[in-house]
Scaffold this active site. Sequence first.
Site, PDB file in Angstrom:
ATOM      1  N   GLY A 189       0.952  -0.950   0.097  1.00  0.00           N
ATOM      2  CA  GLY A 189      -0.065  -0.009   0.103  1.00  0.00           C
ATOM      3  C   GLY A 189       0.831   1.214   0.146  1.00  0.00           C
ATOM      4  O   GLY A 189       1.987   1.254   0.295  1.00  0.00           O
ATOM      5  N   THR A 195      -0.149   4.457   5.112  1.00  0.00           N
ATOM      6  CA  THR A 195      -1.467   3.980   5.198  1.00  0.00           C
ATOM      7  C   THR A 195      -1.570   2.885   6.625  1.00  0.00           C
ATOM      8  O   THR A 195      -2.618   2.480   6.634  1.00  0.00           O
ATOM      9  CB  THR A 195      -1.643   3.163   3.938  1.00  0.00           C
ATOM     10  OG1 THR A 195      -0.954   2.371   3.760  1.00  0.00           O
ATOM     11  CG2 THR A 195      -2.206   4.060   2.782  1.00  0.00           C
ATOM     12  N   GLU A 228     -14.632   6.930 -13.949  1.00  0.00           N
ATOM     13  CA  GLU A 228     -14.698   5.635 -13.265  1.00  0.00           C
ATOM     14  C   GLU A 228     -16.115   4.987 -13.248  1.00  0.00           C
ATOM     15  O   GLU A 228     -16.356   3.727 -13.836  1.00  0.00           O
ATOM     16  CB  GLU A 228     -14.343   5.573 -11.913  1.00  0.00           C
ATOM     17  CG  GLU A 228     -12.996   5.966 -11.497  1.00  0.00           C
ATOM     18  CD  GLU A 228     -11.965   5.258 -12.421  1.00  0.00           C
ATOM     19  OE1 GLU A 228     -12.260   3.954 -12.815  1.00  0.00           O
ATOM     20  OE2 GLU A 228     -10.768   5.687 -12.834  1.00  0.00           O
TER      21      GLU A 228
HETATM   22  P1  ADP Z   1       3.332   2.811   6.572  1.00  0.00           P
HETATM   23  O1  ADP Z   1       4.211   1.872   7.305  1.00  0.00           O
HETATM   24  O2  ADP Z   1       2.063   2.509   6.019  1.00  0.00           O
HETATM   25  O3  ADP Z   1       4.230   3.691   5.876  1.00  0.00           O
HETATM   26  P2  ADP Z   1       2.942   3.766   9.212  1.00  0.00           P
HETATM   27  O4  ADP Z   1       2.086   2.522   9.744  1.00  0.00           O
HETATM   28  O5  ADP Z   1       4.112   3.989   9.501  1.00  0.00           O
HETATM   29  O6  ADP Z   1       2.581   3.778   7.631  1.00  0.00           O
HETATM   30  O7  ADP Z   1       1.935   4.870   9.916  1.00  0.00           O
HETATM   31  C1  ADP Z   1       2.333   6.069  10.327  1.00  0.00           C
HETATM   32  C2  ADP Z   1       1.491   6.489  11.466  1.00  0.00           C
HETATM   33  O8  ADP Z   1       0.316   7.061  10.962  1.00  0.00           O
HETATM   34  C3  ADP Z   1       1.108   5.434  12.421  1.00  0.00           C
HETATM   35  O9  ADP Z   1       1.846   5.441  13.545  1.00  0.00           O
HETATM   36  C4  ADP Z   1      -0.104   6.103  12.789  1.00  0.00           C
HETATM   37  O10 ADP Z   1      -0.042   7.203  13.945  1.00  0.00           O
HETATM   38  C5  ADP Z   1      -0.737   6.787  11.611  1.00  0.00           C
HETATM   39  N1  ADP Z   1      -1.968   5.678  10.816  1.00  0.00           N
HETATM   40  C6  ADP Z   1      -1.382   5.444   9.632  1.00  0.00           C
HETATM   41  N2  ADP Z   1      -2.583   4.588   9.177  1.00  0.00           N
HETATM   42  C7  ADP Z   1      -3.386   4.319  10.178  1.00  0.00           C
HETATM   43  C8  ADP Z   1      -4.524   3.737  10.520  1.00  0.00           C
HETATM   44  N3  ADP Z   1      -5.300   2.878   9.454  1.00  0.00           N
HETATM   45  N4  ADP Z   1      -5.145   3.829  11.565  1.00  0.00           N
HETATM   46  C9  ADP Z   1      -4.794   4.461  12.674  1.00  0.00           C
HETATM   47  N5  ADP Z   1      -3.570   5.471  12.519  1.00  0.00           N
HETATM   48  C10 ADP Z   1      -2.867   5.299  11.376  1.00  0.00           C
HETATM   49 ZN    ZN Z   2     -10.206   4.870 -17.014  1.00  0.00          ZN
END
Ligand code: ADP
Ligand code: ZN
Length: 624
Positions: free
Chosen positions: A200, A204, A424
């Site tokens: 992703g 996210t 879409e």
């Molecule tokens: P990725 O690893 O996908 O780049 P992270 O897990 O490092 O993203 O997310 C960074 C921060 O953003 C998390 O520590 C949290 O605070 C916030 N966050 C991201 N996605 C979510 C989610 N789905 N629900 C709650 N907090 C989130």
């Molecule tokens: Zn299209």
Amino acid sequence: MEKTPAGRDWRFNVGYLLFALIAILILHRMWDIHQQTEVILYSEFANLLREDKVSEVVVGDQAVRATLKEPTPDGRKQVLAVRVEPNFAQELEAAKVKYSGQIEHTWISTLLIWMVPIAIFYFFWSLITQRMSQGLGSIMSVGQSKAKVFVEKDIKIGFADVAGVDEAKEELQEIVAFLRDPTTHGRLGARIPKGILLVGPPGTGKTLLARAVAGEAGVPFFSITGSEFVEMFVGVGAARVRDLFAQARANTPCIIFIDELDALGRARGISGLSGGHDEKEQTLNQLLSELDGFDPTIGVVLLAATNRPEVLDPALLRAGRFDRQVSVDRPDKNGRVAILNVHLKKIKLAENVDPAQISALTPGFTGADLANLVNEAAMLATRRQASSVSLDDFTAAVERVVAGPEKRKRLLNPRERQIVAYHEMGHAIVAMALPDTDPIKKVSIIPRGMGALGYTMQMPTEDRYLMTRTELLNRMTVLLGGRAAEMAVFREATTGAADDLQRATEMARAIVTRYGMEPEIGQASFVAERPRYLDLPGLGPFQSEASDETNAKIDAAIRKLVDQAFDRATAILQNCARVHKDSAQRLLDKETFGEDDLAPIRAAVTQCVAGPSKTTAGAGAETS
Ligand code: ADP
Ligand code: ZN
Ligand code: MG
């Protein structure tokens, strides 16, 4: 690991070397001085002076250093004599005795003279050795990576802290159940996937989700980050991977998490071209061999995360390795509300603020963006010394995040979102109107990956080996549904359809030149298969082997097929203009349609297609 003692020896050697070097320097200097200087009696010095043999005298506090006009018989040019008090010297001179001064040392000064240099030397020496063991530690302790493998034992984060990614959570639920009770799972013969790849966009919540799995299951979490390996010395990465798996095996049940797998698992060919990176390759090979010799039934689950699955080495994705992918998408409107609820708990919110309002302001935001937004808003409220965070704070914070100093977030403006929604839904409605097309599972205007501003997900119901001309034409029509929708509603084309057009044209070209399905051209193939190794980018997949005349015909035939598909799509959208408009408006608001939302639209489309005017949209409605 066997290299550790060798490493220590080496560090000692550095100390000895340094010591020897300094000792040699000091001895050399002393020898030098000794070579040139002779310590003589003061009376002798007085004699030399009287005999006019001295060219230069440096008078010190306690001694005089004289440079001679001619060297002494044994080759020395300088003499040193300890001074005697002048008046007394005259008396002694008159008495014709040999005399000399003597430097009096108190025991304190002796101590200082000896101790101070030693202390200084010791200080620098320990400083240097300390530096060496820190800076070059990774060289010296190759293989001993316990400190660097990140272990978390008691994770407090659970699925409740990760919001808006329900599908991913559902898929991971099985892993949690397995980790909670690996033995029962194993006994019943349930197979657990070896490696699960979380895919992703950045922010996210992939890392968060992986930790939440460990938290939910109450197992230790061993993690490493792929990008850490990039600047490492050859061999260290591989040793660390080996260590990681060894530690995990000793701590079952547990989770191994490899974050940013793409940094490490980039296709080997790519890095090979750019000069090659031995370290990454070694690390990757080590990882692959660990994956192969790894038995998930002992209670170790392997998770990895990436935001660039397309650059991963295919070897990593092969069956038995990271063969299951869980996609972690940007949240839609409801998902954002859920995420906001998680983060809003940490701040004091004004009473009249509804998370849904904030969610409406933030299409395209990821979880990390939202967490950041909440933080910004709270800071703004603090700055104006308010007692709670108001909606205005959030509006201002959104502006800062979107347009602010870091302009990296390019969000769609309202008009662009509108166009994407109609585009879409154009694909979706055309697909619903045509029989024998794969059913639409999901429509979204949340940007996914790079380039795509929205997407319509079509799922084949069965594996297909053969396709008929009708089916190919239907597919082309669906592809052109996006552009047809733009033209029908906005009377103007946008660049958003470029990818669709390319795919439709490729399909048309295949119909004409590869499958021999076009009567005017005949059942002949005009495709020369080029050898794979010449498949250079920019040359396109086909190379026509036709004469110029036939080529012109082929181009015309392709044009015609694409135009016909476009006309069919336009006709469908005309008949279903109402359904198109209603659903696009609803999609704008909801951002994602799942199967539940799509069922009533499908019903409406069936009606309008069969509606008043006889349309060209039938199964066998060939226009050619
Ligand atoms: P990725 O690893 O996908 O780049 P992270 O897990 O490092 O993203 O997310 C960074 C921060 O953003 C998390 O520590 C949290 O605070 C916030 N966050 C991201 N996605 C979510 C989610 N789905 N629900 C709650 N907090 C989130
Ligand atoms: Zn299209
Ligand atoms: Mg991450």
